[in-house]
Structures are given as C-alpha cells and as structure tokens.
Design a protein around this motif. Structure first.
Motif, PDB file in Angstrom:
ATOM      1  N   TYR A  90       1.007  -1.139  -0.004  1.00  0.00           N
ATOM      2  CA  TYR A  90       0.045  -0.155  -0.071  1.00  0.00           C
ATOM      3  C   TYR A  90       0.726   1.271  -0.026  1.00  0.00           C
ATOM      4  N   ARG A  91       0.289   2.050  -1.026  1.00  0.00           N
ATOM      5  CA  ARG A  91       1.446   3.693  -0.924  1.00  0.00           C
ATOM      6  C   ARG A  91       1.565   4.590  -0.591  1.00  0.00           C
ATOM      7  N   GLY A  92      -0.083   4.684   0.708  1.00  0.00           N
ATOM      8  CA  GLY A  92      -0.288   5.896   1.600  1.00  0.00           C
ATOM      9  C   GLY A  92       0.211   5.943   2.535  1.00  0.00           C
ATOM     10  N   GLY A  93      -0.542   6.771   3.676  1.00  0.00           N
ATOM     11  CA  GLY A  93      -0.003   6.270   4.610  1.00  0.00           C
ATOM     12  C   GLY A  93      -1.617   6.693   5.584  1.00  0.00           C
ATOM     13  N   VAL A  94      -1.093   6.665   6.863  1.00  0.00           N
ATOM     14  CA  VAL A  94      -2.568   6.854   8.007  1.00  0.00           C
ATOM     15  C   VAL A  94      -2.701   7.935   9.138  1.00  0.00           C
ATOM     16  N   ARG A  95      -3.148   8.279   9.212  1.00  0.00           N
ATOM     17  CA  ARG A  95      -2.954   9.350  10.819  1.00  0.00           C
ATOM     18  C   ARG A  95      -3.887   8.958  11.611  1.00  0.00           C
ATOM     19  N   LEU A  96      -2.673   8.235  12.419  1.00  0.00           N
ATOM     20  CA  LEU A  96      -3.273   6.831  13.908  1.00  0.00           C
ATOM     21  C   LEU A  96      -3.905   8.563  15.276  1.00  0.00           C
ATOM     22  N   GLU A  97      -5.018   8.391  15.908  1.00  0.00           N
ATOM     23  CA  GLU A  97      -5.441   9.223  17.030  1.00  0.00           C
ATOM     24  C   GLU A  97      -5.677   8.042  17.712  1.00  0.00           C
ATOM     25  N   ILE A  98      -5.177   7.782  19.252  1.00  0.00           N
ATOM     26  CA  ILE A  98      -4.960   7.066  19.731  1.00  0.00           C
ATOM     27  C   ILE A  98      -5.752   7.653  20.939  1.00  0.00           C
ATOM     28  N   GLU A  99      -6.880   7.030  21.646  1.00  0.00           N
ATOM     29  CA  GLU A  99      -7.297   7.898  23.031  1.00  0.00           C
ATOM     30  C   GLU A  99      -6.975   6.299  24.206  1.00  0.00           C
ATOM     31  N   LYS A 100      -6.308   7.275  24.861  1.00  0.00           N
ATOM     32  CA  LYS A 100      -5.257   5.500  25.815  1.00  0.00           C
ATOM     33  C   LYS A 100      -5.662   5.795  27.347  1.00  0.00           C
ATOM     34  N   ASN A 101      -5.983   4.562  27.613  1.00  0.00           N
ATOM     35  CA  ASN A 101      -6.829   4.070  29.471  1.00  0.00           C
ATOM     36  C   ASN A 101      -5.947   2.931  29.329  1.00  0.00           C
ATOM     37  N   VAL A 102      -5.306   2.719  29.006  1.00  0.00           N
ATOM     38  CA  VAL A 102      -4.642   1.621  29.366  1.00  0.00           C
ATOM     39  C   VAL A 102      -2.877   1.974  30.139  1.00  0.00           C
ATOM     40  N   PRO A 103      -2.294   1.629  31.531  1.00  0.00           N
ATOM     41  CA  PRO A 103      -1.469   2.047  31.254  1.00  0.00           C
ATOM     42  C   PRO A 103      -0.382   1.663  31.108  1.00  0.00           C
ATOM     43  N   ILE A 104       0.723   2.674  30.372  1.00  0.00           N
ATOM     44  CA  ILE A 104       1.805   3.034  30.230  1.00  0.00           C
ATOM     45  C   ILE A 104       3.104   2.425  30.891  1.00  0.00           C
ATOM     46  N   ALA A 105       3.162   1.367  30.432  1.00  0.00           N
ATOM     47  CA  ALA A 105       4.674   0.423  30.938  1.00  0.00           C
ATOM     48  C   ALA A 105       4.157   0.210  32.662  1.00  0.00           C
ATOM     49  N   GLY A 106       2.980  -0.199  32.410  1.00  0.00           N
ATOM     50  CA  GLY A 106       2.243  -0.934  33.444  1.00  0.00           C
ATOM     51  C   GLY A 106       1.911  -2.113  33.520  1.00  0.00           C
ATOM     52  N   GLY A 107       2.767  -3.057  32.709  1.00  0.00           N
ATOM     53  CA  GLY A 107       2.774  -4.433  31.944  1.00  0.00           C
ATOM     54  C   GLY A 107       1.243  -5.109  31.630  1.00  0.00           C
ATOM     55  N   MET A 108       0.511  -4.345  31.401  1.00  0.00           N
ATOM     56  CA  MET A 108      -0.688  -4.793  30.804  1.00  0.00           C
ATOM     57  C   MET A 108      -1.071  -4.375  29.277  1.00  0.00           C
ATOM     58  N   GLY A 109      -0.071  -4.641  28.706  1.00  0.00           N
ATOM     59  CA  GLY A 109      -0.329  -4.498  27.194  1.00  0.00           C
ATOM     60  C   GLY A 109      -0.866  -3.577  26.006  1.00  0.00           C
ATOM     61  N   GLY A 110      -0.886  -1.987  26.815  1.00  0.00           N
ATOM     62  CA  GLY A 110      -1.033  -0.892  26.280  1.00  0.00           C
ATOM     63  C   GLY A 110      -0.326  -0.332  25.322  1.00  0.00           C
ATOM     64  N   GLY A 111       0.636  -0.894  24.786  1.00  0.00           N
ATOM     65  CA  GLY A 111       1.365  -0.439  23.190  1.00  0.00           C
ATOM     66  C   GLY A 111       1.335  -2.117  22.299  1.00  0.00           C
ATOM     67  N   SER A 112       0.797  -2.883  22.908  1.00  0.00           N
ATOM     68  CA  SER A 112       0.428  -4.356  21.774  1.00  0.00           C
ATOM     69  C   SER A 112      -0.810  -3.526  21.418  1.00  0.00           C
ATOM     70  N   ALA A 113      -1.964  -3.318  22.738  1.00  0.00           N
ATOM     71  CA  ALA A 113      -3.598  -2.766  21.890  1.00  0.00           C
ATOM     72  C   ALA A 113      -2.899  -1.833  21.184  1.00  0.00           C
ATOM     73  N   ASP A 114      -2.404  -0.973  20.868  1.00  0.00           N
ATOM     74  CA  ASP A 114      -2.544  -0.197  19.835  1.00  0.00           C
ATOM     75  C   ASP A 114      -1.709  -0.064  18.635  1.00  0.00           C
ATOM     76  N   ALA A 115      -1.057  -1.219  18.738  1.00  0.00           N
ATOM     77  CA  ALA A 115      -0.283  -2.347  17.931  1.00  0.00           C
ATOM     78  C   ALA A 115      -1.059  -2.693  17.099  1.00  0.00           C
ATOM     79  N   ALA A 116      -2.279  -3.416  17.745  1.00  0.00           N
ATOM     80  CA  ALA A 116      -3.264  -4.634  17.069  1.00  0.00           C
ATOM     81  C   ALA A 116      -4.549  -3.748  16.695  1.00  0.00           C
ATOM     82  N   ALA A 117      -4.148  -3.038  17.362  1.00  0.00           N
ATOM     83  CA  ALA A 117      -5.912  -1.765  16.630  1.00  0.00           C
ATOM     84  C   ALA A 117      -5.867  -1.140  15.436  1.00  0.00           C
ATOM     85  N   ALA A 118      -4.336  -0.552  15.093  1.00  0.00           N
ATOM     86  CA  ALA A 118      -3.632  -0.233  14.143  1.00  0.00           C
ATOM     87  C   ALA A 118      -3.807  -1.229  12.752  1.00  0.00           C
ATOM     88  N   LEU A 119      -3.105  -2.650  13.415  1.00  0.00           N
ATOM     89  CA  LEU A 119      -3.502  -3.169  12.079  1.00  0.00           C
ATOM     90  C   LEU A 119      -4.310  -3.257  11.932  1.00  0.00           C
TER      91      LEU A 119
END
Length: 309
Positions: A90-119
């Motif tokens: 795919y040659r285009g891009g994307v603008r992602l807006e993320i509303e975060k409610n899972v603690p950052i670096a808290g052992g609850m997989g917030g960044g992983s959830a962002d990645a899964a949602a982005a996919l």
C-alpha cells in the motif's frame, strides 16, 4: 485490494490484558526466555481512530499521561501500520489518533493493544483485506503480546507468549488495578529475574527451558471460580519486580487486607491486579484503595480483542 468505496475513518477498540499466570523459562542462548502464560483481556480499552493520509503520524489523548510516549517511527502503532503497508504494497499512509486508558509501561499491554488496533484499523481503512491468520502473523513480528491483543478473551501463550491457544473461561472475573505513577522496563525486570535465580540457585529449582501453565489454572478459569483462581495465580516476574520496586509489596498487602482474594503484579509491573469475589467486593476494594491515595481502576474480563466499532 477491494474495489469498494473505502471508509473516511475507522475506529478500533483493543483491550489491555493481565497475566493471571506467568512462568518464565531458563535464559536461552539468544538472550530471550520462553514463557507459559494465561492471558485475560480486560475492559480497559485503547481506542484507535485511523484517517487517510500521505504519510504516517500518531497523536494521543485519554485518561493517562501520554507526554512521555514517542510519536515517531519508534511508536509500536506506527510500526504496525508501516508493516501492513509494506506487506500489502500500500503506497499511502495513515493518521492515527489514540485514546489511551491502559497504563503506560504498566505490564498491561497498552502498546501492544495500540499495535493490534492499528493493524485492524489500517486493514479496514485501506481495504487490504488480510485474513485473521495473516494479521496474527504480522502481530507476532511486532511483539509477544500483540497477537493476544488481536484475539482477546482468555488464552494460553507459549514460546515468546505469541503462540496462542484459546482457554475456556466461564462467567466474568472482577479485577481492581492499582496503577503506579512510574513505569518499569520489561527487559530490566527479566534481567533481575536472571540475577534472582543466580542468587538463589541453591534454594530454588532450576527453570525449565519449556515452561507450562499449571492445570489448576485452566480448571479455575473453566469453572469461572474466582476463589479457586486466586489460589493458583502466579507470576515469576513478581519477585524481581518487588526487588526493584519494594513499595509494590505494600500495595499487594493493602489490597489483600481490604478484601481482595489475591493480588499479583501484572506482567513485568508495576501495575498490581487484585481479584475480587464479585462486583460488590470489587467496588469496596476500589473505595478502600482510593482512600489510601492509590490510583485505581476497576475492570472485568474476559473481553474480546481488537474490533472495529
């Protein structure tokens, strides 16, 4: 790629997780460890909105402080979008807006959830129509917890945690999470685990290279029995996390003194997860911990994985 009209925006919601059981194998030659874990997805969500763009960008909002999060190419959600674009040509891009409610670096997989949602969001936005298996394969390339954020529910993870098999879980479990005002580095907690095992080599059994989840955990989940699960919850990373951050021990004590069936460090910490007997007990615990000046949130599990809203 589909010829149908593409949406002008896509909203995907993905859950945070906790490890109700986590066994860490011996240190391997490549510097990693295999694990055996029982994941449960909980009702703390990341909301990701994707919009068409010429390049890749991400911005944040939400109930937690996101000021320390990278918004460049090192962000996991951006990595996910770029990976999908590369694979789907795919040659285009994307603008992602993320509303975060899972603690950052808290052992609850917030960044992983962002990645899964982005996919999922980019797959829908761009009309690339990759199948679930292909998305799972991409998720595994992004991190050990990303495939689980995609599938949700309750699952057993082996290997690096990304080889998933669903686990039956009856009913609903009630959780109260005590959030820390600091993060912990997962690699540092693993290094501390290796040091802990060296220090106590004479007292503890050597770690297996291929750990397994105790059958008692599967039985408790299958029965939907919170008291039974409380007896068998376990996290090999808890001792090293407490060694690095001794104040977490008092948080666990406080929760258990105020009616929690059990408290456990979530993943590599520092979030502490408390299992409550029912909704009323969870509410009482939430009030007691809040009165002790802790930041707490209540959630239930299991919930589904990353889905288009």
């Amino acid at each position: 790629m589909s010829s149908r009209a593409r949406p002008t925006s896509v909203h995907v919601r993905a859950p945070g997780k906790l490890n109700v059981f986590l066994k860490v194998g011996a240190l391997l030659d490549d510097g990693y460890h295999d694990v055996a874990t029982a994941y449960q997805a909980v009702s703390l969500y990341e909301d990701v909105r994707a919009y068409p763009a010429d390049d890749f960008s991400v911005s944040f909002s939400g109930s937690i402080d996101t000021s320390g999060l990278p918004s460049d190419g090192s962000n996991l959600a951006i990595k996910a979008a770029r990976l999908l674009a590369r694979v789907a040509d795919y040659r285009g891009g994307v603008r992602l807006e993320i509303e975060k409610n899972v603690p950052i670096a808290g052992g609850m997989g917030g960044g992983s959830a962002d990645a899964a949602a982005a996919l999922v969001a980019c797959d829908t936005l761009w009309g690339t129509e990759l199948g679930r298996e292909e998305l799972h394969s991409l998720a595994a390339q992004l991190g050990a917890d990303v495939p689980f954020a995609l599938t949700g529910g309750t699952a057993i993870g082996t290997g690096r945690g990304d080889e998933l098999s669903p686990a039956l879980a009856k009913g609903q479990f009630h959780w109260v999470f005590a959030l820390a005002n600091f993060g912990m580095s997962t690699p540092e907690v693993y290094r501390e685990l290796d040091r802990h095992r060296e220090r106590h080599a004479l007292d503890i059994s050597p770690a297996s290279e291929q750990p397994t989840v105790d059958t008692a955990v599967l039985q408790a989940l299958r029965a939907g029995d919170a008291a039974m699960l409380a007896e068998v919850m376990h996290n090999d990373l808890q001792a090293p996390a407490l060694h690095l951050e001794p104040r977490l021990a008092r948080v666990i004590e406080l929760g258990e003194e105020n009616g929690a069936l059990a408290g456990i460090v979530s993943g590599s910490g520092p979030t502490v997860a408390f299992l409550a007997a029912d909704i009323d007990s969870a509410l009482e615990l939430q009030v007691a911990l809040s009165a002790a000046r802790l930041t707490v949130v209540r959630a239930t599990g299991p919930v589904h994985g990353a889905r288009v809203c």
